[in-house]
Scaffold this active site. Structure first.
Site, PDB file in Angstrom:
ATOM      1  N   HIS A  46       0.995  -1.412   0.266  1.00  0.00           N
ATOM      2  CA  HIS A  46       0.112   0.459  -0.076  1.00  0.00           C
ATOM      3  C   HIS A  46       0.933   1.138   0.032  1.00  0.00           C
ATOM      4  CE1 HIS A  46      -2.982   3.080   0.816  1.00  0.00           C
ATOM      5  NE2 HIS A  46      -2.223   3.400   1.789  1.00  0.00           N
ATOM      6  N   HIS A  70       4.093   6.748   5.311  1.00  0.00           N
ATOM      7  CA  HIS A  70       3.327   6.973   5.459  1.00  0.00           C
ATOM      8  C   HIS A  70       1.700   6.417   6.747  1.00  0.00           C
ATOM      9  CE1 HIS A  70       0.033   5.358   3.075  1.00  0.00           C
ATOM     10  NE2 HIS A  70      -0.477   5.225   3.298  1.00  0.00           N
ATOM     11  N   GLU A  74       0.911   5.317  12.201  1.00  0.00           N
ATOM     12  CA  GLU A  74      -0.405   4.717  12.722  1.00  0.00           C
ATOM     13  C   GLU A  74      -0.009   2.958  13.110  1.00  0.00           C
ATOM     14  OE1 GLU A  74      -4.597   4.482  10.829  1.00  0.00           O
ATOM     15  OE2 GLU A  74      -2.578   5.324  10.237  1.00  0.00           O
ATOM     16  N   ASP A  75       0.848   2.328  12.172  1.00  0.00           N
ATOM     17  CA  ASP A  75       0.395   0.645  12.592  1.00  0.00           C
ATOM     18  C   ASP A  75       1.740   0.201  13.080  1.00  0.00           C
ATOM     19  OD1 ASP A  75      -1.772   0.672  11.794  1.00  0.00           O
ATOM     20  OD2 ASP A  75      -1.178   1.120   9.202  1.00  0.00           O
TER      21      ASP A  75
END
Length: 94
Positions: A46, A70, A74-75
């Site tokens: 992604h 990006h 977050e992950d």
């Protein structure tokens, strides 16, 4: 595939820092190691596809690097401070 991204960038930016872009890709790939998308593909696909879109739009290195990174904050357990230390303040802010 990373080489497709590199080839796209080479077409419009002869002064691109391809080594830094490769490092960002490897950093993101390692950070997302073992993570899968709902589709079953490796998570890194992604951000790589996002970076390819930005390269087709002929964006600058920092934007492409930010695309590769990006989802890292977050992950994963990587912090924005880590991103800033490795890739600079502008990338972290993007």
């Amino acid at each position: 595939m990373l080489q497709e991204l590199i080839d796209e960038i080479k077409e419009y930016n002869k002064n691109s820092n391809l080594e830094l872009i490769r490092r960002a890709y490897e950093f993101a790939r390692e950070a997302h190691k073992g993570q899968k998308r709902i589709s079953g593909e490796d998570f890194i696909e992604h951000p790589l596809e996002t970076a390819k879109i930005l390269a087709k739009l002929r964006l600058d290195d920092n934007s492409i690097i930010a695309a590769l990174l990006h989802d890292v904050v977050e992950d994963t357990t990587i912090s924005l401070k880590d991103i800033e230390e490795k890739f600079g303040k502008e990338v972290a802010e993007l």
